[in-house]
Every structure is written in C-alpha cells, then in structure tokens.
Motif scaffolding. Sequence first.
Motif, PDB file in Angstrom:
ATOM      1  N   THR A  23      -4.873   8.955  13.809  1.00  0.00           N
ATOM      2  CA  THR A  23      -3.489   9.109  13.357  1.00  0.00           C
ATOM      3  C   THR A  23      -3.465   9.076  11.835  1.00  0.00           C
ATOM      4  N   LEU A  24      -2.632   9.908  11.254  1.00  0.00           N
ATOM      5  CA  LEU A  24      -2.507   9.947   9.806  1.00  0.00           C
ATOM      6  C   LEU A  24      -1.631   8.796   9.333  1.00  0.00           C
ATOM      7  N   PRO A  25      -1.981   8.176   8.195  1.00  0.00           N
ATOM      8  CA  PRO A  25      -1.132   7.108   7.680  1.00  0.00           C
ATOM      9  C   PRO A  25       0.212   7.662   7.218  1.00  0.00           C
ATOM     10  N   THR A  26       1.263   6.913   7.485  1.00  0.00           N
ATOM     11  CA  THR A  26       2.600   7.370   7.110  1.00  0.00           C
ATOM     12  C   THR A  26       2.964   6.839   5.729  1.00  0.00           C
ATOM     13  N   PRO A  27       3.561   7.671   4.879  1.00  0.00           N
ATOM     14  CA  PRO A  27       3.960   7.217   3.550  1.00  0.00           C
ATOM     15  C   PRO A  27       5.069   6.165   3.640  1.00  0.00           C
ATOM     16  N   VAL A  28       5.082   5.262   2.679  1.00  0.00           N
ATOM     17  CA  VAL A  28       6.106   4.212   2.624  1.00  0.00           C
ATOM     18  C   VAL A  28       6.915   4.385   1.350  1.00  0.00           C
ATOM     19  N   LYS A  29       8.166   3.960   1.416  1.00  0.00           N
ATOM     20  CA  LYS A  29       9.052   4.063   0.251  1.00  0.00           C
ATOM     21  C   LYS A  29       8.818   2.848  -0.644  1.00  0.00           C
ATOM     22  N   ASP A  30       8.624   3.085  -1.930  1.00  0.00           N
ATOM     23  CA  ASP A  30       8.351   2.027  -2.894  1.00  0.00           C
ATOM     24  C   ASP A  30       9.652   1.459  -3.449  1.00  0.00           C
ATOM     25  N   LYS A  31       9.540   0.429  -4.275  1.00  0.00           N
ATOM     26  CA  LYS A  31      10.724  -0.220  -4.856  1.00  0.00           C
ATOM     27  C   LYS A  31      11.550   0.748  -5.699  1.00  0.00           C
ATOM     28  N   ASP A  32      10.875   1.636  -6.425  1.00  0.00           N
ATOM     29  CA  ASP A  32      11.594   2.570  -7.283  1.00  0.00           C
ATOM     30  C   ASP A  32      12.112   3.794  -6.529  1.00  0.00           C
ATOM     31  N   GLY A  33      11.914   3.844  -5.215  1.00  0.00           N
ATOM     32  CA  GLY A  33      12.443   4.933  -4.402  1.00  0.00           C
ATOM     33  C   GLY A  33      11.476   6.074  -4.172  1.00  0.00           C
ATOM     34  N   SER A  34      10.314   6.014  -4.803  1.00  0.00           N
ATOM     35  CA  SER A  34       9.342   7.092  -4.601  1.00  0.00           C
ATOM     36  C   SER A  34       8.480   6.790  -3.378  1.00  0.00           C
ATOM     37  N   TRP A  35       7.912   7.839  -2.805  1.00  0.00           N
ATOM     38  CA  TRP A  35       7.059   7.688  -1.632  1.00  0.00           C
ATOM     39  C   TRP A  35       5.611   7.564  -2.067  1.00  0.00           C
ATOM     40  N   LYS A  36       4.856   6.697  -1.387  1.00  0.00           N
ATOM     41  CA  LYS A  36       3.428   6.555  -1.676  1.00  0.00           C
ATOM     42  C   LYS A  36       2.698   6.229  -0.386  1.00  0.00           C
ATOM     43  N   MET A  37       1.410   6.450  -0.386  1.00  0.00           N
ATOM     44  CA  MET A  37       0.602   6.118   0.777  1.00  0.00           C
ATOM     45  C   MET A  37       0.363   4.607   0.775  1.00  0.00           C
ATOM     46  N   PRO A  38       0.265   3.984   1.954  1.00  0.00           N
ATOM     47  CA  PRO A  38       0.043   2.543   2.000  1.00  0.00           C
ATOM     48  C   PRO A  38      -1.302   2.161   1.388  1.00  0.00           C
ATOM     49  N   HIS A  39      -1.339   1.009   0.768  1.00  0.00           N
ATOM     50  CA  HIS A  39      -2.538   0.447   0.136  1.00  0.00           C
ATOM     51  C   HIS A  39      -3.040   1.303  -1.022  1.00  0.00           C
ATOM     52  N   ARG A  40      -2.115   1.949  -1.726  1.00  0.00           N
ATOM     53  CA  ARG A  40      -2.451   2.727  -2.908  1.00  0.00           C
ATOM     54  C   ARG A  40      -1.526   2.288  -4.042  1.00  0.00           C
ATOM     55  N   ALA A  41      -1.987   2.437  -5.276  1.00  0.00           N
ATOM     56  CA  ALA A  41      -1.161   2.091  -6.433  1.00  0.00           C
ATOM     57  C   ALA A  41      -0.126   3.190  -6.657  1.00  0.00           C
TER      58      ALA A  41
END
Length: 48
Positions: A23-41
Amino acid sequence: MAVPKRRVSKTRAAKRRTHYKVTLPTPVKDKDGSWKMPHRANQTTGEY
C-alpha cells in the motif's frame, strides 16, 4: 523435520500470496496546511 508430502502448485502458492499487497503511504496535512509524506521533513518550514 517436517517435509511437505506434495509440491505446492503455482496456483495455490499465488492464491496464498494475494494478501501480501503493498500500500502506498498517504500524505498528511501539516500545521501550515501543506501536504507532506509521513516521516519526512516539511520542505517550506523544515519541521519533521
């Protein structure tokens, strides 16, 4: 030692492997509202 009595067929082995799905990891919404992959800066803020 336990040894199989008969050879497992290709079809039977493939049926057993149908549950091993990647399964592909799902992006998460960050504090500033941008999307990022989990466990990434975050690219903009640098936060983890």
